[in-house]
Write an enzyme that holds these catalytic residues in place. Structure first.
Site, short mmCIF file in Angstrom:
data_model
loop_
_atom_site.label_atom_id
_atom_site.label_comp_id
_atom_site.label_asym_id
_atom_site.label_seq_id
_atom_site.Cartn_x
_atom_site.Cartn_y
_atom_site.Cartn_z
N TYR A 193 20.18 32.83 -25.64
CA TYR A 193 20.10 34.26 -25.53
C TYR A 193 21.23 34.94 -26.29
CZ TYR A 193 16.89 33.13 -21.71
OH TYR A 193 15.87 32.65 -20.96
N CYS A 236 9.33 30.93 -23.96
CA CYS A 236 10.69 31.18 -23.48
C CYS A 236 11.24 29.96 -22.74
CB CYS A 236 10.74 32.42 -22.59
SG CYS A 236 9.78 32.31 -21.10
#
Length: 62
Positions: free
Chosen positions: A1, A30
């Site tokens: 991230y 993800c």
């Protein structure tokens, strides 16, 4: 991230929260995102499913 956050001028936590709201986790993968320290981190449907998806991908050819 963290890398995504740098690219969009945000913070890793904000990116993580946005990704955590992803309801199409298999189509938008993800589950492949890992923490900066290499750990798995969380997953909306639980870390057990995240590990299953990663294991399945590692054994699937092509």
């Amino acid at each position: 991230y963290g890398e995504i956050a740098r690219q969009v001028g945000s913070q890793a936590r904000a990116v993580g929260q946005a990704v955590g709201k992803n309801r199409l986790a298999v189509l938008v993968p993800c589950h492949r995102v890992t923490r900066a320290d290499g750990g798995h981190g969380g997953f909306y449907w639980g870390t057990a499913l995240k590990q299953q998806l990663l294991d399945q991908e590692s054994t699937t050819k092509g």
